[in-house]
Write a protein that holds these residues in place. Structure first.
Motif, PDB file in Angstrom:
ATOM      1  N   SER A  84     -47.471 -13.559  14.583  1.00  0.00           N
ATOM      2  CA  SER A  84     -48.500 -14.417  14.618  1.00  0.00           C
ATOM      3  C   SER A  84     -48.389 -15.070  15.921  1.00  0.00           C
ATOM      4  N   ASN A  85     -46.942 -15.472  16.284  1.00  0.00           N
ATOM      5  CA  ASN A  85     -46.859 -16.326  17.412  1.00  0.00           C
ATOM      6  C   ASN A  85     -47.042 -15.559  18.599  1.00  0.00           C
ATOM      7  N   LEU A  88     -50.789 -15.249  19.227  1.00  0.00           N
ATOM      8  CA  LEU A  88     -51.298 -16.545  19.840  1.00  0.00           C
ATOM      9  C   LEU A  88     -50.974 -16.659  21.200  1.00  0.00           C
ATOM     10  N   GLU A  89     -49.893 -16.190  21.562  1.00  0.00           N
ATOM     11  CA  GLU A  89     -49.401 -16.381  22.993  1.00  0.00           C
ATOM     12  C   GLU A  89     -50.580 -15.303  23.799  1.00  0.00           C
ATOM     13  N   PHE A  93     -53.811 -18.839  24.185  1.00  0.00           N
ATOM     14  CA  PHE A  93     -53.399 -20.263  23.570  1.00  0.00           C
ATOM     15  C   PHE A  93     -52.403 -21.294  24.369  1.00  0.00           C
ATOM     16  N   LYS A  94     -52.819 -22.454  24.615  1.00  0.00           N
ATOM     17  CA  LYS A  94     -52.192 -23.586  25.198  1.00  0.00           C
ATOM     18  C   LYS A  94     -52.099 -24.687  24.207  1.00  0.00           C
ATOM     19  N   ALA A  95     -51.157 -24.802  23.660  1.00  0.00           N
ATOM     20  CA  ALA A  95     -50.956 -25.766  22.605  1.00  0.00           C
ATOM     21  C   ALA A  95     -51.229 -27.412  23.396  1.00  0.00           C
ATOM     22  N   GLU A  96     -50.954 -27.592  24.540  1.00  0.00           N
ATOM     23  CA  GLU A  96     -51.298 -28.805  25.125  1.00  0.00           C
ATOM     24  C   GLU A  96     -52.754 -29.158  25.209  1.00  0.00           C
ATOM     25  N   GLY A  98     -55.023 -28.620  22.764  1.00  0.00           N
ATOM     26  CA  GLY A  98     -55.254 -28.994  21.582  1.00  0.00           C
ATOM     27  C   GLY A  98     -56.488 -28.216  21.137  1.00  0.00           C
ATOM     28  N   GLN A 101     -59.475 -25.271  23.888  1.00  0.00           N
ATOM     29  CA  GLN A 101     -58.966 -23.995  24.373  1.00  0.00           C
ATOM     30  C   GLN A 101     -60.248 -23.334  25.190  1.00  0.00           C
ATOM     31  N   THR A 105     -60.014 -17.707  24.930  1.00  0.00           N
ATOM     32  CA  THR A 105     -59.104 -17.951  24.152  1.00  0.00           C
ATOM     33  C   THR A 105     -59.734 -17.877  22.716  1.00  0.00           C
TER      34      THR A 105
END
Length: 152
Positions: A84-85, A88-89, A93-96, A98, A101, A105
């Motif tokens: 899953s990680n 997601l990458e 996806f960029k966590a910063e 929020g 997106q 994405t």
């Protein structure tokens, strides 16, 4: 049960919609019974396999089968978290960012969230079709075991 999960996975195309967040409740209502059924049926299949094993070998090895089953469950969850990680990458996806997106994405996140579970259900249907112990055979095994050693 697997049918519920398959329908739930496919329905995400429509039900996972930021404009209608409450539609996800319908998806959960479809996923819940299927997931619950899987966790009820799998240990029952292990019990049937233990009976067949006893018929063939004369030994009861529930502990071994259950420990292997539980190890595989934990291994499966570990692989799922790892994958899953990675997935997601791959979506970008960029966590910063929020919830902000990119459309690209969000499209890929939604597509993968729909397609991977549906494909997993297809694989599960195929694996279940290969399972050789049906209800009639399980009753035969139980009768043979009870003739051999008496009812438990």
């Amino acid at each position: 049960n697997a049918g519920f999960v398959f329908v739930a996975a496919i329905s995400r195309i429509v039900l996972v919609n930021p404009a209608h967040p409450w539609w996800m409740v319908a998806n959960d209502a479809l996923t819940g019974p299927g997931g619950t059924g899987v966790w009820i049926i799998l240990p029952a299949l292990v019990a049937d396999i233990c009976d067949e094993d006893e018929l063939k070998t004369g030994c009861r090895r529930e502990g071994s089968y259950t420990s292997i089953f539980q190890w595989m469950v934990k291994f499966g969850f570990s692989i799922a978290f790892l994958v899953s990680n990675i997935v997601l990458e791959l979506t970008g996806f960029k966590a910063e960012l929020g919830g902000a997106q990119s459309e690209h994405t969000l499209f890929w996140m939604r597509t993968i969230y729909t397609v991977l579970p549906a494909l997993a259900m297809i694989v599960m249907f195929w694996l279940i079709s290969r399972y050789h112990l049906d209800e009639a055979r399980c009753h035969e095994i139980r009768e043979e075991l009870e003739e051999r050693r008496g009812a438990l």
